[in-house]
Design a protein around this motif. Structure first.
Motif, PDB file in Angstrom:
ATOM      1  N   CYS A 176     -73.099 -79.811 -23.024  1.00 55.35           N
ATOM      2  CA  CYS A 176     -72.377 -78.042 -22.621  1.00 55.35           C
ATOM      3  C   CYS A 176     -70.726 -77.810 -22.446  1.00 55.35           C
ATOM      4  N   VAL A 177     -70.233 -79.231 -22.210  1.00 53.05           N
ATOM      5  CA  VAL A 177     -68.237 -78.787 -22.350  1.00 53.05           C
ATOM      6  C   VAL A 177     -68.437 -78.922 -24.492  1.00 53.05           C
ATOM      7  N   ALA A 178     -69.738 -80.076 -24.966  1.00 52.18           N
ATOM      8  CA  ALA A 178     -68.934 -80.167 -26.818  1.00 52.18           C
ATOM      9  C   ALA A 178     -69.635 -78.237 -27.348  1.00 52.18           C
ATOM     10  N   VAL A 179     -70.548 -77.883 -26.716  1.00 49.22           N
ATOM     11  CA  VAL A 179     -71.088 -76.651 -26.909  1.00 49.22           C
ATOM     12  C   VAL A 179     -70.504 -75.049 -27.289  1.00 49.22           C
ATOM     13  N   ALA A 180     -68.966 -75.526 -25.446  1.00 51.03           N
ATOM     14  CA  ALA A 180     -68.386 -74.223 -25.909  1.00 51.03           C
ATOM     15  C   ALA A 180     -67.298 -74.136 -26.055  1.00 51.03           C
ATOM     16  N   HIS A 181     -66.955 -75.844 -27.234  1.00 49.22           N
ATOM     17  CA  HIS A 181     -65.920 -75.644 -27.962  1.00 49.22           C
ATOM     18  C   HIS A 181     -66.119 -75.473 -29.085  1.00 49.22           C
ATOM     19  N   SER A 182     -67.676 -75.725 -29.594  1.00 49.90           N
ATOM     20  CA  SER A 182     -67.978 -76.041 -31.237  1.00 49.90           C
ATOM     21  C   SER A 182     -67.344 -75.167 -31.640  1.00 49.90           C
ATOM     22  N   SER A 183     -67.590 -75.096 -32.727  1.00 52.11           N
ATOM     23  CA  SER A 183     -66.808 -74.589 -33.694  1.00 52.11           C
ATOM     24  C   SER A 183     -67.989 -73.888 -35.365  1.00 52.11           C
ATOM     25  N   GLN A 184     -69.083 -74.219 -34.845  1.00 50.65           N
ATOM     26  CA  GLN A 184     -70.317 -73.390 -35.330  1.00 50.65           C
ATOM     27  C   GLN A 184     -71.372 -72.634 -34.911  1.00 50.65           C
ATOM     28  N   LEU A 185     -72.042 -73.979 -33.978  1.00 53.66           N
ATOM     29  CA  LEU A 185     -73.001 -74.378 -32.787  1.00 53.66           C
ATOM     30  C   LEU A 185     -73.676 -72.179 -33.105  1.00 53.66           C
ATOM     31  N   ARG A 186     -75.493 -71.581 -33.649  1.00 53.77           N
ATOM     32  CA  ARG A 186     -75.771 -70.952 -33.539  1.00 53.77           C
ATOM     33  C   ARG A 186     -76.783 -71.158 -32.978  1.00 53.77           C
ATOM     34  N   VAL A 187     -77.813 -72.095 -33.270  1.00 49.40           N
ATOM     35  CA  VAL A 187     -79.189 -72.637 -33.033  1.00 49.40           C
ATOM     36  C   VAL A 187     -79.107 -73.434 -31.783  1.00 49.40           C
ATOM     37  N   LEU A 188     -79.481 -73.962 -30.115  1.00 51.54           N
ATOM     38  CA  LEU A 188     -79.731 -75.469 -29.682  1.00 51.54           C
ATOM     39  C   LEU A 188     -80.887 -74.826 -29.200  1.00 51.54           C
ATOM     40  N   ARG A 189     -81.600 -75.660 -29.455  1.00 47.62           N
ATOM     41  CA  ARG A 189     -83.029 -75.799 -28.873  1.00 47.62           C
ATOM     42  C   ARG A 189     -83.169 -76.906 -26.829  1.00 47.62           C
ATOM     43  N   MET A 214     -73.956 -74.791 -15.872  1.00 45.90           N
ATOM     44  CA  MET A 214     -73.328 -75.262 -16.916  1.00 45.90           C
ATOM     45  C   MET A 214     -73.271 -74.512 -18.125  1.00 45.90           C
ATOM     46  N   LEU A 215     -74.448 -74.424 -18.352  1.00 48.87           N
ATOM     47  CA  LEU A 215     -74.721 -73.764 -19.467  1.00 48.87           C
ATOM     48  C   LEU A 215     -74.638 -72.569 -19.693  1.00 48.87           C
ATOM     49  N   ALA A 216     -74.690 -71.662 -18.733  1.00 48.72           N
ATOM     50  CA  ALA A 216     -74.249 -70.145 -18.256  1.00 48.72           C
ATOM     51  C   ALA A 216     -72.938 -69.956 -18.689  1.00 48.72           C
ATOM     52  N   VAL A 217     -71.544 -71.569 -18.014  1.00 44.72           N
ATOM     53  CA  VAL A 217     -70.348 -71.431 -18.778  1.00 44.72           C
ATOM     54  C   VAL A 217     -69.840 -72.010 -20.387  1.00 44.72           C
ATOM     55  N   ALA A 218     -71.211 -72.591 -20.424  1.00 50.00           N
ATOM     56  CA  ALA A 218     -70.554 -72.857 -22.140  1.00 50.00           C
ATOM     57  C   ALA A 218     -71.410 -71.853 -23.129  1.00 50.00           C
ATOM     58  N   VAL A 219     -72.217 -70.783 -22.758  1.00 46.35           N
ATOM     59  CA  VAL A 219     -72.327 -69.826 -23.099  1.00 46.35           C
ATOM     60  C   VAL A 219     -71.539 -68.831 -23.231  1.00 46.35           C
ATOM     61  N   ALA A 220     -70.828 -68.699 -21.737  1.00 51.54           N
ATOM     62  CA  ALA A 220     -70.080 -67.422 -22.026  1.00 51.54           C
ATOM     63  C   ALA A 220     -68.695 -67.864 -22.791  1.00 51.54           C
ATOM     64  N   SER A 221     -68.597 -69.619 -23.255  1.00 55.62           N
ATOM     65  CA  SER A 221     -67.445 -69.504 -23.659  1.00 55.62           C
ATOM     66  C   SER A 221     -67.067 -69.487 -25.399  1.00 55.62           C
ATOM     67  N   SER A 222     -68.562 -69.621 -25.914  1.00 58.38           N
ATOM     68  CA  SER A 222     -68.663 -70.244 -27.126  1.00 58.38           C
ATOM     69  C   SER A 222     -68.619 -68.827 -27.754  1.00 58.38           C
ATOM     70  N   ARG A 223     -67.940 -68.556 -29.042  1.00 62.27           N
ATOM     71  CA  ARG A 223     -67.875 -67.508 -29.610  1.00 62.27           C
ATOM     72  C   ARG A 223     -69.271 -67.363 -30.999  1.00 62.27           C
ATOM     73  N   THR A 224     -70.238 -68.721 -31.139  1.00 63.99           N
ATOM     74  CA  THR A 224     -70.959 -68.553 -32.091  1.00 63.99           C
ATOM     75  C   THR A 224     -72.700 -68.638 -31.528  1.00 63.99           C
ATOM     76  N   LEU A 225     -72.429 -68.972 -30.479  1.00 66.39           N
ATOM     77  CA  LEU A 225     -73.777 -69.783 -30.050  1.00 66.39           C
ATOM     78  C   LEU A 225     -75.168 -67.613 -30.219  1.00 66.39           C
ATOM     79  N   GLU A 226     -76.403 -68.240 -30.712  1.00 66.39           N
ATOM     80  CA  GLU A 226     -76.576 -67.258 -30.749  1.00 66.39           C
ATOM     81  C   GLU A 226     -78.253 -67.084 -29.836  1.00 66.39           C
ATOM     82  N   THR A 227     -78.609 -68.222 -29.814  1.00 65.32           N
ATOM     83  CA  THR A 227     -79.967 -69.073 -29.870  1.00 65.32           C
ATOM     84  C   THR A 227     -80.318 -70.269 -28.797  1.00 65.32           C
TER      85      THR A 227
END
Length: 288
Positions: free
Chosen positions: A164-177, A190-203
């Motif tokens: 979750c921490v890595a996703v929050a600050h990833s520069s490119q991740l768009r899809v996470l399964r 924790m995922l909710a925090v990561a999603v809120a922080s990510s600027r790229t995650l779409e799915t």
């Protein structure tokens, strides 16, 4: 010349078929090689890996359902990926990876890889922490755009927190399964925090992860926020810490609002498509 697509499924590859795969790779005539559940001798597997390392045309490599069996084959593949500089997509779904450290290290050095499938690969917390290195912090260097970690039940809540921490600050991740992992409501916070922080995650795929209505109704608890902040403070990258201190704090959000459907005009960086299926794939963008 039209690129060649080579696919075998649950076959025992004959010497002629192995020779065809190797020759196509060596002659740079193939963009996709898919071997799902195939039976190949150790010697032939090594030959295929050597050709993968030499190939200048291979964009997608699928070695699924038990093909990468044992530490020797894992190391053969790791050596091949250290030499290969062009592959965009690697799927190892359904392999109980032995000695995965060398493989993940080679993936971290790969300059082109965008999509990785490690679903049902018997990952541990330690291996998952290494996989997090494939999601570099924003601005550090290119990283994965699509990551599949389905059905890895040995990963604990601690391991998922690291992700979750890595996703929050990833520069490119768009899809996470993450489907078919026993995440539960605590990891969902924790995922909710990561999603809120990510600027790229779409799915984000959370099918079969044991989430309840609590995940969509409760606010993020202070304990979860403290735990994530503690993990963030462990980073050794001083510039990243400094940028984080300069950014305004993310306001507390309901978990449900952090995974609402993706809008047509994606101006809000926190909108994410929550799916229970596979969703759209990055591979659809690869022109064959």
């Amino acid at each position: 010349m039209v690129p060649v697509c080579i696919q075998f499924c649950e076959d025992a590859l004959s010497p002629v078929e192995v020779r065809s795969v190797v020759q196509s790779l060596d002659e740079d005539r193939v963009q996709l090689v898919s071997l799902r559940g195939c039976r190949v001798s150790d010697q032939d597997f090594e030959r295929i890996c050597e050709s993968v390392g030499r190939s200048r045309s291979l964009l997608q490599l699928h070695l699924s359902l038990g093909l990468v069996s044992g530490p020797d084959r894992t190391r053969d593949l790791a050596r091949a990926l250290l030499r290969n500089r062009i592959c965009l997509c690697l799927s190892l779904h359904g392999n109980a990876l032995a000695a995965p450290d060398a493989l993940v290290r080679s993936l971290a050095l790969h300059p082109a890889l965008l999509s990785l499938d490690l679903g049902d690969c018997s990952l541990s917390d330690q291996t998952l922490e290494q996989v997090c290195g494939l999601l570099p912090p924003d601005g550090a260097r290119p990283g994965l755009k699509e990551l599949t970690l389905s059905s890895n039940p040995a990963v604990s809540a601690r391991g998922w927190t690291r992700l979750c921490v890595a996703v929050a600050h990833s520069s490119q991740l768009r899809v996470l399964r993450l489907d078919y992992n026993a995440l539960g409501d605590r990891v969902a916070e924790m995922l909710a925090v990561a999603v809120a922080s990510s600027r790229t995650l779409e799915t984000l795929d959370l099918e079969g992860t044991g989430l309840t209505n609590t995940s969509a109704q409760n606010r993020i608890s202070p304990e979860i926020q403290t735990e994530i902040q503690d993990l963030l403070s462990e980073t050794d990258d001083e510039p990243i810490r400094e940028r984080r201190r300069q950014q305004p704090p993310v306001q507390r959000r309901e978990a449900g609002s952090a995974v609402r459907p993706l809008s047509g005009n994606r101006t809000d960086p926190h909108t994410v498509l929550l799916t229970s299926g596979l969703g759209d794939s990055l591979l659809d963008e690869t022109q064959m």
